[in-house]
Design an enzyme around this catalytic site. Structure first.
Site, PDB file in Angstrom:
ATOM      1  N   CYS B 241       0.845  -1.198   0.000  1.00  0.00           N
ATOM      2  CA  CYS B 241       0.000   0.000   0.000  1.00  0.00           C
ATOM      3  C   CYS B 241       0.881   1.249   0.000  1.00  0.00           C
ATOM      4  CB  CYS B 241      -0.915  -0.006   1.224  1.00  0.00           C
ATOM      5  SG  CYS B 241      -1.860   1.520   1.416  1.00  0.00           S
ATOM      6  N   CYS B 244      -0.102   3.246   3.632  1.00  0.00           N
ATOM      7  CA  CYS B 244       0.259   2.700   4.943  1.00  0.00           C
ATOM      8  C   CYS B 244       1.357   1.642   4.855  1.00  0.00           C
ATOM      9  CB  CYS B 244      -0.974   2.132   5.639  1.00  0.00           C
ATOM     10  SG  CYS B 244      -1.526   0.552   4.956  1.00  0.00           S
ATOM     11  N   CYS B 266      -4.754   0.451   0.028  1.00  0.00           N
ATOM     12  CA  CYS B 266      -5.613  -0.557   0.638  1.00  0.00           C
ATOM     13  C   CYS B 266      -7.061  -0.313   0.209  1.00  0.00           C
ATOM     14  CB  CYS B 266      -5.559  -0.452   2.157  1.00  0.00           C
ATOM     15  SG  CYS B 266      -4.019  -0.985   2.880  1.00  0.00           S
ATOM     16  N   CYS B 272      -6.564   0.715   6.643  1.00  0.00           N
ATOM     17  CA  CYS B 272      -5.470   1.581   6.232  1.00  0.00           C
ATOM     18  C   CYS B 272      -5.307   2.733   7.233  1.00  0.00           C
ATOM     19  CB  CYS B 272      -5.745   2.116   4.830  1.00  0.00           C
ATOM     20  SG  CYS B 272      -4.322   2.834   4.011  1.00  0.00           S
TER      21      CYS B 272
END
Lengths: 251, 280
Positions: B241, B244, B266, B272
């Protein structure tokens, strides 16, 4: 030796009209029986009753000692895709037109539990070869095939599980004569090689002459004559059979 | 008059809820079996989750905490409008945290955070019949389910491999429930299929237009169909991602400009955000 398939006093009526009545015969392992008769003589009705597509009103049908009519539907379906096969007159009725040739042949295998892609594909390729379809056509859909190829594909799809009894409804109907001849040659080879028993419904006397050991002649829902193919065709006894034989064009 | 007085609790009348609960009980009793129910007109178009909304309405109590997601996100139109619908008609507490919710209505995803006992997942289902595109006749598909005659489903996967070299079905991947019924898990990505198996939460599926309800009771065995030499793979984009940094969550690809710029984020927004907060 015991007969593979026995039929006793089979009757199917449509209301008060007779579909077929009073049909009895034994089919022995490896034997091919032809059913001939004109349109409306009850031969397709009879075949549907034998193959379990229709329920007869009376009579008994036994396959390998088992009562077919008393079977539950799952049992009958299992039988229909393992030990039996049904070749339709129109290949569109017997094939899945939106599924590739390989998938069509593989369906019966997967229906009885095959779960190995490589093996399914190998078997499908082998069977396409046996019915003279080039192996590079395996991923083509049947709609891209000619009529004769579709019919051969239908035969491969039906025989892939190694059935013991094949029902055929006018397998050569709608094909031109040279394609018919090839298909008949192929069928005769497969039937002899695999030791299949078969019941072939047709109105074409040439087909039964070539394929069938025994012949049943139907008229008005009744069997009017039965015997060895050559015997019936060369020396027809019943007036209707005489008419049928004499109405074939001699080229 | 407040909005709540104008409606019965959770919009549907009690008779309708009872009818839906009966269907739900039957569905739970026969995992994976499609139970017909008399789907009602809802104040939203078909395809927006009318089936899911009816199931949620029949399950809601005033003490419940509701979470609604659409493609994993809490803030998309479908999720926001359904959440607001139940706030207005049932006045229930709502949340975006998976752990805090007692009922989660979802479209196309299962949250990344593992579900717990006592939670209810409600799926919105467009086409409940997994065999529909292979066999158009409802009478025939019903018979096939009754006789567990599922060779045709395998033919679909065979066709995938023949054409694409692998099982290309990426969502609505068919599953077999407790070795018996083949079920369409609604259009969740196949990445989420393993989460259906042996889940501690109750899973309910509602298809409004097609008028079918089916269910997976907690701890039900759910297998994804496959071939021995082409096993099921729960695939996702091979990326982390970009917000994150999670590598284990299901990702959406987002196009950021017209210069070919794209990021992976995400799909589960609550997951997330909690990771971002933890990192901060």
């Amino acid at each position: 030796m015991k007969p593979l398939f026995t039929v006793r006093d089979l009757e199917k009526r449509y209301g008060s009209r007779i579909g077929c009545t009073d049909v009895s015969f034994d089919l022995w392992p490896g034997e091919v029986m032809g059913i001939v008769g004109e349109s409306g003589s009850g031969k397709s009705t009879l075949l549907s009753c034998l193959a379990g597509h229709m329920t007869p009103d009376q009579g008994q049908v036994h396959f390998d000692g088992r009562d077919v009519l008393a079977m539950s539907e799952p049992e009958r379906r299992f039988l229909a895709r393992t030990e039996w096969a049904f070749v339709h007159q129109n290949p569109r009725d017997g094939l899945r037109m939106a599924v590739s040739a390989g998938g069509n042949v593989g369906e019966r295998l997967m229906a009885v539990g095959a779960r190995h892609y490589g093996n399914i594909r190998e078997t499908a390729t082998d069977w396409l070869g046996r019915v003279e379809i080039a192996s590079d056509r395996i991923d083509d859909r049947p709609s891209a095939f000619s009529g004769g190829m579709q019919q051969r594909l239908q035969i491969a799809r039906n025989l892939v599980t190694g059935p013991r009894l094949v029902f055929m409804d006018e397998p050569t109907g709608g094909l031109d004569v040279s394609v018919q001849a090839r298909l008949l040659d192929l069928l005769r080879g497969l039937v002899r090689k695999m030791g299949l028993s078969a019941i072939i419904v047709t109105h074409d006397l040439a087909v039964v002459r070539l394929l069938a050991d025994r012949l049943m002649v139907m008229k008005g829902g009744r069997v009017v004559e039965q015997g060895l193919t050559d015997q019936v065709l060369d020396d027809p006894q019943h007036p209707y059979t005489q008419l049928l034989v004499s109405s074939v064009l001699q080229v | 008059m407040t909005a709540l007085d104008a409606y019965n609790f959770a919009y549907l009348d009690e008779e309708t809820k009872r009818m839906i609960r009966r269907a739900l009980l039957k569905a739970v009793a026969i995992p994976g079996y499609q139970v017909p129910f008399a789907s009602r007109e809802m104040p939203m178009p078909y395809g927006w989750g009318t089936g899911g909304v009816q199931v949620t309405a029949a399950c809601l109590t005033p003490d419940d905490t509701l979470k609604v997601i659409d493609q994993g996100a809490d803030d998309t139109t479908n999720a926001v409008s359904i959440r607001r619908f139940f706030q207005r008609t049932a006045d229930v507490a709502v949340t975006e945290e998976t752990e805090a919710a007692t009922i989660i209505q979802t479209r196309h995803r299962i949250p990344e955070t593992p579900l717990q006992e006592g939670q209810i997942m409600v799926f919105q289902v467009p086409i409940p019949e997994p065999l529909r595109f292979l066999e158009p006749r409802e009478t025939e598909t019903r018979r096939m389910h009754a006789l567990a005659d599922y060779g045709l489903m395998q033919v679909k996967l065979y066709e995938d491999i023949a054409r694409h070299g692998e099982i290309a079905t990426a969502y609505a991947y068919p599953v077999k429930v407790e070795g018996r019924y083949v079920m369409d898990p609604s259009p969740i990505p196949k990445f989420d299929n393993p989460k259906l198996n042996d889940s501690p939460a109750l899973m309910l599926f509602g298809a409004g237009r097609e008028q079918r309800i089916y269910a997976l009771p907690p701890y039900t065995k759910v297998e994804s169909l496959d071939f021995d030499d082409h096993p099921f793979v729960a695939s996702k984009a091979d990326h982390a991602c970009d917000i994150c940094g999670a590598t284990e969550s299901y990702l959406d690809e987002v196009i950021t400009d017209d210069q070919g710029g794209r990021i992976f984020v995400c799909s589960d927004t609550a997951f997330c955000r909690s990771r971002q907060e933890d990192a901060a």
